[in-house]
Design a protein around this motif. Structure first.
Motif, PDB file in Angstrom:
ATOM      1  N   PRO A   1      21.765 -32.219 -30.053  1.00 34.12           N
ATOM      2  CA  PRO A   1      21.528 -33.545 -29.202  1.00 34.12           C
ATOM      3  C   PRO A   1      20.012 -34.158 -29.417  1.00 34.12           C
ATOM      4  CG  PRO A   1      22.310 -31.663 -27.997  1.00 34.12           C
ATOM      5  CD  PRO A   1      22.082 -31.299 -29.491  1.00 34.12           C
ATOM      6  N   GLY A   2      20.180 -35.266 -29.660  1.00 36.27           N
ATOM      7  CA  GLY A   2      18.884 -36.081 -29.674  1.00 36.27           C
ATOM      8  C   GLY A   2      18.258 -36.075 -30.952  1.00 36.27           C
TER       9      GLY A   2
ATOM     10  N   LYS B   1      21.664 -38.785 -34.839  1.00 34.91           N
ATOM     11  CA  LYS B   1      22.999 -38.590 -35.566  1.00 34.91           C
ATOM     12  C   LYS B   1      23.473 -40.227 -35.150  1.00 34.91           C
ATOM     13  CE  LYS B   1      24.856 -35.498 -33.398  1.00 34.91           C
ATOM     14  NZ  LYS B   1      24.003 -34.776 -32.374  1.00 34.91           N
TER      15      LYS B   1
ATOM     16  N   THR C   1      32.567 -38.898 -30.936  1.00 34.94           N
ATOM     17  CA  THR C   1      33.446 -38.425 -30.229  1.00 34.94           C
ATOM     18  C   THR C   1      32.543 -38.310 -28.526  1.00 34.94           C
ATOM     19  OG1 THR C   1      32.541 -36.095 -30.916  1.00 34.94           O
ATOM     20  CG2 THR C   1      34.729 -36.778 -31.580  1.00 34.94           C
TER      21      THR C   1
ATOM     22  N   CYS D   1      34.533 -40.033 -25.300  1.00 34.89           N
ATOM     23  CA  CYS D   1      34.796 -39.414 -24.098  1.00 34.89           C
ATOM     24  C   CYS D   1      34.203 -39.972 -22.897  1.00 34.89           C
ATOM     25  CB  CYS D   1      33.796 -37.994 -24.192  1.00 34.89           C
ATOM     26  SG  CYS D   1      34.513 -36.513 -25.214  1.00 34.89           S
TER      27      CYS D   1
ATOM     28  N   ILE E   1      31.147 -32.337 -19.597  1.00 34.57           N
ATOM     29  CA  ILE E   1      29.874 -32.790 -20.176  1.00 34.57           C
ATOM     30  C   ILE E   1      28.937 -32.863 -19.202  1.00 34.57           C
ATOM     31  CG2 ILE E   1      29.045 -35.267 -20.514  1.00 34.57           C
ATOM     32  CD1 ILE E   1      31.786 -36.097 -21.983  1.00 34.57           C
TER      33      ILE E   1
ATOM     34  N   GLN F   1      28.819 -28.456 -21.352  1.00 35.81           N
ATOM     35  CA  GLN F   1      29.624 -27.684 -21.975  1.00 35.81           C
ATOM     36  C   GLN F   1      30.361 -28.493 -22.940  1.00 35.81           C
ATOM     37  OE1 GLN F   1      29.845 -24.469 -22.143  1.00 35.81           O
ATOM     38  NE2 GLN F   1      28.603 -23.989 -20.174  1.00 35.81           N
ATOM     39  N   LEU F   2      31.176 -27.978 -24.033  1.00 36.03           N
ATOM     40  CA  LEU F   2      32.040 -28.645 -25.061  1.00 36.03           C
ATOM     41  C   LEU F   2      33.369 -29.058 -24.429  1.00 36.03           C
ATOM     42  CD1 LEU F   2      31.362 -26.829 -28.342  1.00 36.03           C
ATOM     43  CD2 LEU F   2      30.401 -28.913 -27.326  1.00 36.03           C
ATOM     44  N   VAL F   3      33.920 -30.039 -24.400  1.00 38.75           N
ATOM     45  CA  VAL F   3      35.279 -30.349 -24.034  1.00 38.75           C
ATOM     46  C   VAL F   3      36.273 -29.464 -25.153  1.00 38.75           C
ATOM     47  CG1 VAL F   3      37.027 -32.344 -24.426  1.00 38.75           C
ATOM     48  CG2 VAL F   3      34.667 -32.732 -23.507  1.00 38.75           C
TER      49      VAL F   3
ATOM     50  N   ILE G   1      39.682 -32.619 -28.042  1.00 40.54           N
ATOM     51  CA  ILE G   1      38.916 -33.500 -28.885  1.00 40.54           C
ATOM     52  C   ILE G   1      39.894 -33.959 -30.142  1.00 40.54           C
ATOM     53  CG2 ILE G   1      36.967 -33.331 -30.402  1.00 40.54           C
ATOM     54  CD1 ILE G   1      36.004 -33.948 -27.996  1.00 40.54           C
TER      55      ILE G   1
ATOM     56  N   GLY H   1      29.037 -35.920 -34.157  1.00 37.80           N
ATOM     57  CA  GLY H   1      29.400 -35.201 -33.239  1.00 37.80           C
ATOM     58  C   GLY H   1      30.719 -34.513 -33.374  1.00 37.80           C
ATOM     59  N   TYR H   2      30.972 -34.681 -34.434  1.00 34.90           N
ATOM     60  CA  TYR H   2      32.459 -33.779 -34.721  1.00 34.90           C
ATOM     61  C   TYR H   2      32.185 -33.240 -36.332  1.00 34.90           C
ATOM     62  CZ  TYR H   2      37.229 -32.228 -35.210  1.00 34.90           C
ATOM     63  OH  TYR H   2      38.157 -31.372 -35.390  1.00 34.90           O
TER      64      TYR H   2
ATOM     65  N   ARG I   1      22.055 -41.615 -19.519  1.00 33.80           N
ATOM     66  CA  ARG I   1      23.284 -40.656 -19.576  1.00 33.80           C
ATOM     67  C   ARG I   1      23.277 -39.588 -18.619  1.00 33.80           C
ATOM     68  NH1 ARG I   1      24.745 -39.244 -25.707  1.00 33.80           N
ATOM     69  NH2 ARG I   1      25.025 -37.248 -24.562  1.00 33.80           N
TER      70      ARG I   1
ATOM     71  N   ASP J   1      24.325 -36.817 -18.611  1.00 33.91           N
ATOM     72  CA  ASP J   1      23.809 -35.363 -19.154  1.00 33.91           C
ATOM     73  C   ASP J   1      22.445 -35.438 -19.666  1.00 33.91           C
ATOM     74  OD1 ASP J   1      24.923 -37.151 -21.204  1.00 33.91           O
ATOM     75  OD2 ASP J   1      25.829 -35.265 -22.079  1.00 33.91           O
TER      76      ASP J   1
ATOM     77  N   ARG K   1      23.024 -27.866 -23.479  1.00 39.79           N
ATOM     78  CA  ARG K   1      23.762 -28.389 -24.650  1.00 39.79           C
ATOM     79  C   ARG K   1      23.117 -27.963 -25.787  1.00 39.79           C
ATOM     80  NH1 ARG K   1      22.371 -34.121 -22.799  1.00 39.79           N
ATOM     81  NH2 ARG K   1      22.867 -34.812 -25.131  1.00 39.79           N
TER      82      ARG K   1
HETATM   83  P1  ADP Z   1      24.631 -35.191 -27.955  1.00 36.17           P
HETATM   84  O1  ADP Z   1      25.107 -35.235 -29.670  1.00 36.17           O
HETATM   85  O2  ADP Z   1      23.526 -35.839 -27.721  1.00 36.17           O
HETATM   86  O3  ADP Z   1      25.025 -34.046 -27.236  1.00 36.17           O
HETATM   87  P2  ADP Z   1      27.259 -36.817 -27.824  1.00 36.17           P
HETATM   88  O4  ADP Z   1      27.460 -37.931 -27.156  1.00 36.17           O
HETATM   89  O5  ADP Z   1      27.616 -36.556 -29.121  1.00 36.17           O
HETATM   90  O6  ADP Z   1      25.964 -36.283 -27.201  1.00 36.17           O
HETATM   91  O7  ADP Z   1      28.142 -35.710 -26.864  1.00 36.17           O
HETATM   92  C1  ADP Z   1      28.206 -35.755 -25.335  1.00 36.17           C
HETATM   93  C2  ADP Z   1      29.207 -34.526 -24.965  1.00 36.17           C
HETATM   94  O8  ADP Z   1      30.166 -35.001 -25.248  1.00 36.17           O
HETATM   95  C3  ADP Z   1      28.849 -33.125 -25.417  1.00 36.17           C
HETATM   96  O9  ADP Z   1      27.919 -32.401 -24.838  1.00 36.17           O
HETATM   97  C4  ADP Z   1      30.431 -32.825 -25.264  1.00 36.17           C
HETATM   98  O10 ADP Z   1      30.348 -32.107 -23.657  1.00 36.17           O
HETATM   99  C5  ADP Z   1      31.177 -33.683 -25.222  1.00 36.17           C
HETATM  100  N1  ADP Z   1      31.682 -33.780 -26.707  1.00 36.17           N
HETATM  101  C6  ADP Z   1      31.324 -34.649 -27.574  1.00 36.17           C
HETATM  102  N2  ADP Z   1      31.855 -34.652 -28.930  1.00 36.17           N
HETATM  103  C7  ADP Z   1      32.611 -33.341 -28.786  1.00 36.17           C
HETATM  104  C8  ADP Z   1      33.326 -32.459 -29.765  1.00 36.17           C
HETATM  105  N3  ADP Z   1      33.372 -32.699 -30.836  1.00 36.17           N
HETATM  106  N4  ADP Z   1      33.863 -31.147 -29.168  1.00 36.17           N
HETATM  107  C9  ADP Z   1      33.726 -30.943 -27.784  1.00 36.17           C
HETATM  108  N5  ADP Z   1      32.901 -31.569 -26.846  1.00 36.17           N
HETATM  109  C10 ADP Z   1      32.569 -32.905 -27.574  1.00 36.17           C
END
Ligand code: ADP
Length: 230
Positions: free
Chosen positions: A14-15, A18, A36, A40, A58, A62-64, A69, A91-92, A170, A172, A181
């Motif tokens: 994160p940060g 990307k 992604t 969300c 979020i 944690q991850l979704v 996803i 992010g994917y 944001r 988070d 994260r």
């Molecule tokens: P960053 O890269 O700054 O963490 P993102 O906007 O890409 O921010 O993602 C924010 C949040 O959305 C993640 O911390 C996670 O909870 C969820 N998320 C985004 N992409 C995914 C993914 N591919 N799988 C699971 N969770 C995801």
């Protein structure tokens, strides 16, 4: 979609920038982007049942779940599979399981070439960047800015330079959630990179501790050199 269509996977903490590089590729090269995280946040904004589930994950840093996803990703890909543009996934994948699911998904959808791009940056720089990050409140835009850019501009409302919507923090982007994260990112990074190395992919590294324009120029010249973009 032709055999030459490429999907660029932006992998980085994160940060690391990307989304910023993706936005430049969209604006200057006419590519299209799937974030992604933005997808969300758009669900959360619409207050759907799914949105509530996403927000809980979020806001805990944690991850979704992979299943949710991947379902989103599949829908998005089906909608965009006939595009003539290069595609960026920002992010994917975030887990090895997501990388495997993408592999199977693309197998059923046709000939895509994956290009793996890894953002390299020291962790202490990320904390400062994220804590001073503001994002566009228009969920279809989501462009990121630094509070530092606005420090010298006086007291007026901070507005997005692309769509003029108000900027916001944001939920988070707090120190506590960010540390979580970063931890989650560290747990998965090597598994994802190994997965792609085992598949025979080159990992294209980008030094992400530089001004935005420099990173963009470096990225484009690296991709041109490898004949991965025109
Ligand atoms: P960053 O890269 O700054 O963490 P993102 O906007 O890409 O921010 O993602 C924010 C949040 O959305 C993640 O911390 C996670 O909870 C969820 N998320 C985004 N992409 C995914 C993914 N591919 N799988 C699971 N969770 C995801």
């Amino acid at each position: 979609m032709t055999a030459k269509n490429k999907i660029f996977l932006f992998i980085g903490p994160p940060g690391s920038g990307k989304g910023t590089l993706a936005a430049q590729c969209v604006e200057q090269l006419g590519w299209i982007q799937l974030s992604t995280g933005n997808l969300c946040r758009s669900h959360i904004h619409k207050k759907t049942d799914l949105g509530k589930e996403l927000k809980a994950a979020i806001d805990a840093g944690q991850l979704v779940s992979d299943e949710i996803i991947v379902a989103m990703l599949r829908d998005w890909l089906l909608e965009h599979k006939d595009t003539a543009s290069n595609i960026i996934f920002d992010g994917y994948p975030r887990t090895k399981k997501q990388a495997e699911l993408l592999y199977h998904l693309l197998h059923t959808m046709g000939n895509f070439e994956l290009v793996v791009v890894k953002f390299e940056i020291a962790k202490h720089l990320l904390i400062d960047r994220i804590l001073s990050r503001m994002v566009c409140s228009n969920k279809d835009c989501g462009r990121a800015y630094s509070l530092k850019e606005y420090a010298s501009k006086g007291q007026g409302p901070m507005l997005c330079g692309v769509c003029n919507a108000v900027l916001e923090k944001r939920s988070d982007d707090t120190r506590e959630i960010l540390l979580q994260r970063l931890d989650v990112y560290d747990q998965h990074e090597q598994d994802i990179i190994h997965f792609y190395k085992d598949q025979g992919h080159v990992i294209h590294s980008i030094d992400a501790d530089r001004p935005v324009d420099e990173i963009f120029a470096d990225f484009v010249s690296k991709m041109k050199l490898q004949q991965l973009c025109q």
